[in-house]
Scaffold this motif. Sequence first.
Motif, PDB file in Angstrom:
ATOM      1  N   SER A 328       0.927  -1.142   0.076  1.00 41.92           N
ATOM      2  CA  SER A 328      -0.123   0.068   0.052  1.00 41.92           C
ATOM      3  C   SER A 328       0.787   1.229  -0.264  1.00 41.92           C
ATOM      4  O   SER A 328       1.328   1.710   1.173  1.00 41.92           O
ATOM      5  N   PRO A 329       1.064   1.811  -1.319  1.00 44.31           N
ATOM      6  CA  PRO A 329       1.989   2.918  -1.224  1.00 44.31           C
ATOM      7  C   PRO A 329       1.349   4.156  -0.412  1.00 44.31           C
ATOM      8  O   PRO A 329       0.147   4.012  -0.345  1.00 44.31           O
ATOM      9  N   SER A 330       2.404   5.290  -0.143  1.00 43.38           N
ATOM     10  CA  SER A 330       2.135   6.181   0.595  1.00 43.38           C
ATOM     11  C   SER A 330       2.569   7.375  -0.452  1.00 43.38           C
ATOM     12  O   SER A 330       3.558   7.792  -0.189  1.00 43.38           O
ATOM     13  N   TRP A 331       1.981   7.661  -1.559  1.00 47.59           N
ATOM     14  CA  TRP A 331       2.636   8.465  -2.509  1.00 47.59           C
ATOM     15  C   TRP A 331       3.192   9.849  -2.177  1.00 47.59           C
ATOM     16  O   TRP A 331       2.806  10.491  -1.581  1.00 47.59           O
ATOM     17  N   PHE A 332       4.546   9.925  -2.483  1.00 46.77           N
ATOM     18  CA  PHE A 332       5.247  11.208  -2.099  1.00 46.77           C
ATOM     19  C   PHE A 332       5.230  12.095  -3.109  1.00 46.77           C
ATOM     20  O   PHE A 332       5.009  13.406  -3.128  1.00 46.77           O
ATOM     21  N   ALA A 333       5.073  11.598  -4.590  1.00 50.04           N
ATOM     22  CA  ALA A 333       5.123  12.564  -5.600  1.00 50.04           C
ATOM     23  C   ALA A 333       4.258  11.538  -6.549  1.00 50.04           C
ATOM     24  O   ALA A 333       4.119  10.507  -6.637  1.00 50.04           O
ATOM     25  N   LEU A 334       4.516  12.154  -8.165  1.00 47.75           N
ATOM     26  CA  LEU A 334       3.844  11.524  -9.269  1.00 47.75           C
ATOM     27  C   LEU A 334       5.086  11.118 -10.331  1.00 47.75           C
ATOM     28  O   LEU A 334       5.248  11.985 -11.048  1.00 47.75           O
ATOM     29  N   PRO A 335       5.585  10.102  -9.797  1.00 52.81           N
ATOM     30  CA  PRO A 335       6.848   9.791 -10.652  1.00 52.81           C
ATOM     31  C   PRO A 335       6.630   9.235 -12.107  1.00 52.81           C
ATOM     32  O   PRO A 335       5.500   8.423 -12.283  1.00 52.81           O
ATOM     33  N   ILE A 336       7.294   9.616 -13.146  1.00 52.43           N
ATOM     34  CA  ILE A 336       6.631   9.217 -14.636  1.00 52.43           C
ATOM     35  C   ILE A 336       8.000   8.848 -15.115  1.00 52.43           C
ATOM     36  O   ILE A 336       9.214   9.589 -14.890  1.00 52.43           O
ATOM     37  N   LEU A 337       8.051   7.794 -15.982  1.00 50.04           N
ATOM     38  CA  LEU A 337       9.121   7.458 -16.838  1.00 50.04           C
ATOM     39  C   LEU A 337       8.692   7.370 -18.294  1.00 50.04           C
ATOM     40  O   LEU A 337       7.439   6.974 -18.752  1.00 50.04           O
ATOM     41  N   VAL A 338       9.674   7.727 -19.329  1.00 48.48           N
ATOM     42  CA  VAL A 338       9.297   7.859 -20.639  1.00 48.48           C
ATOM     43  C   VAL A 338       9.947   6.613 -21.226  1.00 48.48           C
ATOM     44  O   VAL A 338      11.184   6.165 -21.084  1.00 48.48           O
ATOM     45  N   ALA A 339       9.072   5.873 -21.884  1.00 49.30           N
ATOM     46  CA  ALA A 339       9.334   4.577 -22.477  1.00 49.30           C
ATOM     47  C   ALA A 339      10.514   4.796 -23.508  1.00 49.30           C
ATOM     48  O   ALA A 339      10.372   6.036 -24.071  1.00 49.30           O
ATOM     49  N   TYR A 397       9.705  13.745 -11.924  1.00 52.83           N
ATOM     50  CA  TYR A 397       8.338  13.380 -11.170  1.00 52.83           C
ATOM     51  C   TYR A 397       7.782  14.990 -11.033  1.00 52.83           C
ATOM     52  O   TYR A 397       8.448  15.933 -11.382  1.00 52.83           O
ATOM     53  N   ILE A 398       6.593  14.891 -10.950  1.00 49.00           N
ATOM     54  CA  ILE A 398       5.460  15.930 -10.755  1.00 49.00           C
ATOM     55  C   ILE A 398       5.141  16.065  -9.304  1.00 49.00           C
ATOM     56  O   ILE A 398       5.049  14.849  -8.767  1.00 49.00           O
ATOM     57  N   GLY A 399       4.980  17.394  -8.631  1.00 48.22           N
ATOM     58  CA  GLY A 399       4.660  17.309  -7.289  1.00 48.22           C
ATOM     59  C   GLY A 399       3.342  16.541  -6.908  1.00 48.22           C
ATOM     60  O   GLY A 399       2.523  16.256  -7.633  1.00 48.22           O
ATOM     61  N   LEU A 400       3.005  16.288  -5.556  1.00 43.72           N
ATOM     62  CA  LEU A 400       1.760  15.782  -5.232  1.00 43.72           C
ATOM     63  C   LEU A 400       1.604  16.486  -3.740  1.00 43.72           C
ATOM     64  O   LEU A 400       2.572  16.226  -2.818  1.00 43.72           O
ATOM     65  N   SER A 401       0.408  17.088  -3.608  1.00 45.16           N
ATOM     66  CA  SER A 401       0.075  17.512  -2.137  1.00 45.16           C
ATOM     67  C   SER A 401      -1.249  17.347  -2.061  1.00 45.16           C
ATOM     68  O   SER A 401      -2.206  17.060  -2.776  1.00 45.16           O
ATOM     69  N   PRO A 402      -1.840  16.947  -0.644  1.00 40.85           N
ATOM     70  CA  PRO A 402      -2.994  17.014  -0.407  1.00 40.85           C
ATOM     71  C   PRO A 402      -3.903  17.951  -0.737  1.00 40.85           C
ATOM     72  O   PRO A 402      -5.183  17.835  -0.814  1.00 40.85           O
ATOM     73  N   PHE A 403      -3.346  19.162  -0.921  1.00 40.68           N
ATOM     74  CA  PHE A 403      -3.954  20.132  -1.057  1.00 40.68           C
ATOM     75  C   PHE A 403      -4.084  20.471  -2.738  1.00 40.68           C
ATOM     76  O   PHE A 403      -4.693  21.605  -3.080  1.00 40.68           O
ATOM     77  N   HIS A 404      -3.534  19.789  -3.446  1.00 43.83           N
ATOM     78  CA  HIS A 404      -3.891  19.684  -4.747  1.00 43.83           C
ATOM     79  C   HIS A 404      -5.402  19.268  -4.980  1.00 43.83           C
ATOM     80  O   HIS A 404      -5.840  18.318  -4.192  1.00 43.83           O
ATOM     81  N   THR A 405      -6.117  19.728  -6.159  1.00 42.09           N
ATOM     82  CA  THR A 405      -7.438  19.213  -6.144  1.00 42.09           C
ATOM     83  C   THR A 405      -7.457  18.299  -7.379  1.00 42.09           C
ATOM     84  O   THR A 405      -6.809  18.220  -8.264  1.00 42.09           O
ATOM     85  N   ASP A 406      -8.544  17.569  -7.359  1.00 38.17           N
ATOM     86  CA  ASP A 406      -9.217  16.633  -8.528  1.00 38.17           C
ATOM     87  C   ASP A 406      -8.948  17.505  -9.801  1.00 38.17           C
ATOM     88  O   ASP A 406      -8.582  16.972 -10.832  1.00 38.17           O
TER      89      ASP A 406
END
Length: 423
Positions: A328-339, A397-406
Amino acid sequence: MTLNNENTRKLTGAIELLLESSSRINEAKPRRYWYPLSLATYGVEEIVEALDSLCSFRTTMWEKTLQFERQFAAYQGCSDSVMVNSGSSADLLLCFLLTNPYHPLLQTGDEILIPVVTWPTQIWSAMMAGLKVKFVDVDPKTLNIDIDDLEKKITPATKAIFLVHLMGNPCDMDRIMAIAKAHNLLIIEDCCEALGAEWDGVRVGNFGVAASYSFFFSHHMTTMEGGMIACSNPEVAEQLKILRAHGWVRNVDPTLYNLHNYDIDPRYAFVNWGFNVRPTDVQASFGLHQLQKLPHFNQRRVELANKFFAFIDTEPVLYRPQVSPKASPSWFALPILVATEAPFSRKEIVNYLELQGVETRPIVAGNIAKHPVANIFSAFLEDTYSGANIIHEQGFYIGLSPFHTDQDIDKLIKCLKSFLRRY
Ligand SMILES: Cc1ncc(COP(=O)(O)O)c(C=O)c1O
């Protein structure tokens, strides 16, 4: 809190006014990023609590630190916890705990295995504590330690593994614990990006001797700067408290050290070497309130990340970390890799996002062996780290905060879609 209800109410009103006017000033300023890496997660409660410490002249480490340490240990489900002034200091003490002259668990020069993609202070801590760091490659599919390479790197000199659950994605603790048991290796964990993550129902940070956490501004919870060490037993906590504060028998049981045999003032008695990496009660004031909010923060992080990753999963030229069914991850950020087969480079997509007002970062240091610091230490030259190179060259990666919205995530997805449509 020493403040009474009436004073708290008055202060709350004043702070609300201040926060309101500072957000008006900030809104009026031109902003480079509409989607920044992080957003403030503290508010009136944390500020009132901090002011209470300032106004009662109890700013250095005092009862609130103790209270926060107890509450953190209860949340984490560990025996004790010891607060420090940063996550890097937590890593430092963890490693000095291993080579602690008072009660060494390892010898100076023993080998410790560390993944080559991590925040560098994890590595420096082990080196500074006199351990021989051997780097292990990282699996670009999970961003975590490559367990096949881990097994290959074990020699008779290997005595410990210093794990990191990168970006909040737990390592495969079943395989790692089996390897550690078979080779009699100590485990310590860097959980600075993984507060609240679980492997098979067990919080990461509870698998080894002790584990580090960071409360830097952008992390799962914040004390401005700050860190914590989760301990597997009270003796570990006791040693860490001495290392935290000068090698001094302060905040520990002095009767254990036979001080009566020495002609010294017991108020200034030193039983080991040590640092000064103590936190302040002002930081602990933040911690007390942030910890209450942590379950909600982490739930929002997971909800927002899942929404974003559901989009990434539909795009054949982008991928994100794979998650084990036991994790069960607890995501710190939004990591992405380019294929590898993508018709664009990491630089191109990152430049596009930055121009569109989305803040990005590399996946921490990428392959740290590719940084100038690698010229100073020979440990970096022992391998080429093909997995870490993929993260280095193709990941961000792109950031992630609980205060970012849908709505922020919807806009982010739209932005990525318009980039991908060009190809
Ligand atoms: C994995 C990891 N370890 C250690 C640290 C150090 O924490 P701090 O910034 O609180 O010193 C960080 C910081 O982001 C981190 O991501």
